[in-house]
Design a protein around this motif. Structure first.
Motif, PDB file in Angstrom:
ATOM      1  N   PHE A 187       1.292   1.511  -9.757  1.00  0.00           N
ATOM      2  CA  PHE A 187       1.048   2.596 -10.581  1.00  0.00           C
ATOM      3  C   PHE A 187       2.797   3.777 -10.383  1.00  0.00           C
ATOM      4  O   PHE A 187       3.114   3.566 -11.437  1.00  0.00           O
ATOM      5  CB  PHE A 187      -0.287   3.187 -10.984  1.00  0.00           C
ATOM      6  CG  PHE A 187      -0.294   4.178 -11.343  1.00  0.00           C
ATOM      7  CD1 PHE A 187      -0.165   3.316 -12.812  1.00  0.00           C
ATOM      8  CD2 PHE A 187      -0.316   5.490 -11.699  1.00  0.00           C
ATOM      9  CE1 PHE A 187      -0.578   4.425 -15.105  1.00  0.00           C
ATOM     10  CE2 PHE A 187      -0.283   5.933 -12.650  1.00  0.00           C
ATOM     11  CZ  PHE A 187      -0.252   5.311 -14.638  1.00  0.00           C
ATOM     12  N   ARG A 188       2.092   3.710  -9.621  1.00  0.00           N
ATOM     13  CA  ARG A 188       3.305   5.517  -9.034  1.00  0.00           C
ATOM     14  C   ARG A 188       5.155   4.673  -9.184  1.00  0.00           C
ATOM     15  O   ARG A 188       5.274   5.709  -9.900  1.00  0.00           O
ATOM     16  CB  ARG A 188       3.444   5.453  -7.850  1.00  0.00           C
ATOM     17  CG  ARG A 188       4.259   6.406  -7.738  1.00  0.00           C
ATOM     18  CD  ARG A 188       4.549   7.417  -5.806  1.00  0.00           C
ATOM     19  NE  ARG A 188       4.738   6.343  -4.891  1.00  0.00           N
ATOM     20  CZ  ARG A 188       6.158   5.688  -4.724  1.00  0.00           C
ATOM     21  NH1 ARG A 188       7.335   6.391  -5.277  1.00  0.00           N
ATOM     22  NH2 ARG A 188       6.432   4.744  -3.631  1.00  0.00           N
TER      23      ARG A 188
ATOM     24  N   GLU B  55       0.641  -1.249  -0.049  1.00  0.00           N
ATOM     25  CA  GLU B  55       0.045   0.176   0.018  1.00  0.00           C
ATOM     26  C   GLU B  55       1.066   1.605  -0.022  1.00  0.00           C
ATOM     27  O   GLU B  55       0.037   1.885  -0.281  1.00  0.00           O
ATOM     28  CB  GLU B  55      -0.632  -0.072   1.494  1.00  0.00           C
ATOM     29  CG  GLU B  55      -2.299  -1.368   1.035  1.00  0.00           C
ATOM     30  CD  GLU B  55      -2.415  -0.846   2.479  1.00  0.00           C
ATOM     31  OE1 GLU B  55      -2.666  -0.292   3.280  1.00  0.00           O
ATOM     32  OE2 GLU B  55      -2.994  -2.299   2.993  1.00  0.00           O
TER      33      GLU B  55
ATOM     34  N   ASP C  36      -7.362  -0.725  -3.280  1.00  0.00           N
ATOM     35  CA  ASP C  36      -6.733   0.500  -4.304  1.00  0.00           C
ATOM     36  C   ASP C  36      -5.860   1.038  -4.033  1.00  0.00           C
ATOM     37  O   ASP C  36      -4.827   1.841  -4.978  1.00  0.00           O
ATOM     38  CB  ASP C  36      -8.406   1.192  -4.126  1.00  0.00           C
ATOM     39  CG  ASP C  36      -9.832   0.310  -4.816  1.00  0.00           C
ATOM     40  OD1 ASP C  36      -9.248  -0.096  -5.889  1.00  0.00           O
ATOM     41  OD2 ASP C  36      -9.946   0.445  -3.850  1.00  0.00           O
ATOM     42  N   ALA C  37      -5.264   1.184  -2.082  1.00  0.00           N
ATOM     43  CA  ALA C  37      -4.145   1.840  -2.850  1.00  0.00           C
ATOM     44  C   ALA C  37      -3.038   1.255  -3.213  1.00  0.00           C
ATOM     45  O   ALA C  37      -1.876   1.552  -3.824  1.00  0.00           O
ATOM     46  CB  ALA C  37      -4.048   2.291  -1.129  1.00  0.00           C
TER      47      ALA C  37
ATOM     48  N   LYS D 245       1.668   1.175 -18.085  1.00  0.00           N
ATOM     49  CA  LYS D 245       1.314   2.767 -17.688  1.00  0.00           C
ATOM     50  C   LYS D 245       2.150   3.752 -18.681  1.00  0.00           C
ATOM     51  O   LYS D 245       3.002   3.978 -19.401  1.00  0.00           O
ATOM     52  CB  LYS D 245       2.346   3.190 -15.683  1.00  0.00           C
ATOM     53  CG  LYS D 245       2.574   4.577 -15.810  1.00  0.00           C
ATOM     54  CD  LYS D 245       3.450   4.344 -14.961  1.00  0.00           C
ATOM     55  CE  LYS D 245       3.280   6.222 -14.317  1.00  0.00           C
ATOM     56  NZ  LYS D 245       4.641   6.463 -13.546  1.00  0.00           N
TER      57      LYS D 245
ATOM     58  N   ARG E  16      -2.501   1.746  -6.361  1.00  0.00           N
ATOM     59  CA  ARG E  16      -2.122   3.486  -7.046  1.00  0.00           C
ATOM     60  C   ARG E  16      -0.606   3.850  -6.294  1.00  0.00           C
ATOM     61  O   ARG E  16       0.363   4.063  -7.459  1.00  0.00           O
ATOM     62  CB  ARG E  16      -2.789   4.166  -6.015  1.00  0.00           C
ATOM     63  CG  ARG E  16      -4.348   4.240  -6.596  1.00  0.00           C
ATOM     64  CD  ARG E  16      -4.717   5.635  -5.685  1.00  0.00           C
ATOM     65  NE  ARG E  16      -4.508   5.509  -4.537  1.00  0.00           N
ATOM     66  CZ  ARG E  16      -6.131   5.084  -3.790  1.00  0.00           C
ATOM     67  NH1 ARG E  16      -6.987   4.831  -4.456  1.00  0.00           N
ATOM     68  NH2 ARG E  16      -5.562   4.973  -2.405  1.00  0.00           N
ATOM     69  N   SER E  17      -0.334   2.510  -5.584  1.00  0.00           N
ATOM     70  CA  SER E  17       1.468   2.405  -4.814  1.00  0.00           C
ATOM     71  C   SER E  17       2.116   1.605  -6.443  1.00  0.00           C
ATOM     72  O   SER E  17       3.579   2.248  -6.709  1.00  0.00           O
ATOM     73  CB  SER E  17       0.991   1.720  -3.760  1.00  0.00           C
ATOM     74  OG  SER E  17       2.620   2.284  -3.589  1.00  0.00           O
TER      75      SER E  17
ATOM     76  N   GLN F  94      -9.032   2.509 -12.645  1.00  0.00           N
ATOM     77  CA  GLN F  94     -10.008   3.142 -11.853  1.00  0.00           C
ATOM     78  C   GLN F  94      -7.938   3.779 -11.583  1.00  0.00           C
ATOM     79  O   GLN F  94      -7.897   4.837 -10.691  1.00  0.00           O
ATOM     80  CB  GLN F  94     -10.090   3.236 -11.101  1.00  0.00           C
ATOM     81  CG  GLN F  94     -11.991   3.023 -11.187  1.00  0.00           C
ATOM     82  CD  GLN F  94     -12.724   2.144 -10.114  1.00  0.00           C
ATOM     83  OE1 GLN F  94     -11.893   2.018  -9.220  1.00  0.00           O
ATOM     84  NE2 GLN F  94     -13.632   1.833 -10.067  1.00  0.00           N
ATOM     85  N   ALA F  95      -7.162   2.829 -11.278  1.00  0.00           N
ATOM     86  CA  ALA F  95      -6.127   3.361 -10.442  1.00  0.00           C
ATOM     87  C   ALA F  95      -4.409   3.764 -11.638  1.00  0.00           C
ATOM     88  O   ALA F  95      -3.737   4.294 -11.111  1.00  0.00           O
ATOM     89  CB  ALA F  95      -4.990   2.219  -9.796  1.00  0.00           C
ATOM     90  N   GLY F  96      -5.651   4.134 -12.634  1.00  0.00           N
ATOM     91  CA  GLY F  96      -4.877   4.850 -13.784  1.00  0.00           C
ATOM     92  C   GLY F  96      -4.058   4.197 -15.042  1.00  0.00           C
ATOM     93  O   GLY F  96      -3.275   4.231 -15.621  1.00  0.00           O
TER      94      GLY F  96
END
Length: 250
Positions: free
Chosen positions: A156-157, A124, A149-150, A249, A153-154, A226-228
């Motif tokens: 993806f980053r 996360e 979800d977190a 990505k 997103r992590s 949704q996370a990108g």
């Protein structure tokens, strides 16, 4: 006034969100020593074919950087280490130090050392720079994450633009007959195997329940979008018992 604590699921139980990480950790501390043996027995060795398919879909090349998240005992990391070579880098990350110790010992026994780093990390909140990895994989680990979800997103980053995520996870069988047979196996035979081989029926009962609570194929696809992630798709393996999701990505 006391604040109401957020809850989540731990298998079929409802627990406080802040407690789940520790509860999952206890499961994997318990099963780490027999994890590889149980994987082979539980799947009849088919987990090796699922992982090989994931590697074939990875597109990874020499010199690239790979994050093997929830990498456990290092099956994927061992393969990626050979592919990326001396100029590449593989990070085997897991939230559980018992699993990391087993993975490190196993890979060193295989003679794999130079291009692998071992990091204890929570999916996360990954402790890596932005836009760093060419590939992130998470094999049979996402269902144990509290805030999926977190975590997405992590992931993806930390991916570079042009990088990709592979999520290999148990999913929802496509056929009703297969689903019923799978339930019978998971909830009756699997805990008994865990008791006999690992002296731990409860951890394997949790693992079966966690599979049922995991999002189905299309829901996970939506969560990745949704996370990108873009161009998200999935492959059903063994009739949907397992699915491999892939997203990019851009």
């Amino acid at each position: 006034m006391s604040q109401t604590k957020e809850t989540t699921h731990f298998g079929y139980q409802t627990v406080n969100k802040e407690d789940k990480v520790g509860m999952v950790a206890n499961v994997f501390h318990s099963v780490a020593a027999k994890y590889d043996l149980m994987n082979d027995l539980m799947s009849g060795g088919i987990h090796r074919l699922w992982k090989r398919f994931a590697i074939d879909c990875s597109g990874i090349r020499p010199g690239q950087k790979v994050l093997d998240l929830a990498g456990g005992t290092g099956d994927l990391s061992a393969k990626f280490s050979r592919i990326v070579g001396k100029q590449g880098e593989v990070v085997l990350a897991d939230i559980n130090d018992s699993m990391l110790k087993v993975g490190r010992a196993k890979l060193r026994d295989m003679g794999i050392a130079g291009n692998i780093n071992y990091v204890q990390a929570n999916a996360e909140n990954l402790p890596f720079p932005d836009n760093y990895f060419d590939l992130v994989t998470i094999g049979f680990g996402l269902r144990n994450v509290t805030d999926k979800d977190a975590a997405l997103r992590s992931m993806f980053r930390v991916l570079k633009p042009g990088g990709r995520l592979l999520v290999l996870e148990f999913s929802k069988p496509e056929q009703e007959a297969l689903s019923k047979a799978y339930d019978a196996y998971s909830f009756h035979l699997l805990p008994k195997m865990g008791q006999v081989i690992a002296d731990d029926a409860e951890s394997y009962r949790y693992l079966a329940e966690s599979i049922r609570m995991h999002p189905d194929q299309d829901t996970l696809k939506e969560m990745m979008e949704q996370a990108g992630f873009e161009s998200v798709g999935y492959y059903n393996l063994t009739g949907g018992v397992v699915a491999l999701h892939r997203g990019y990505k851009f």
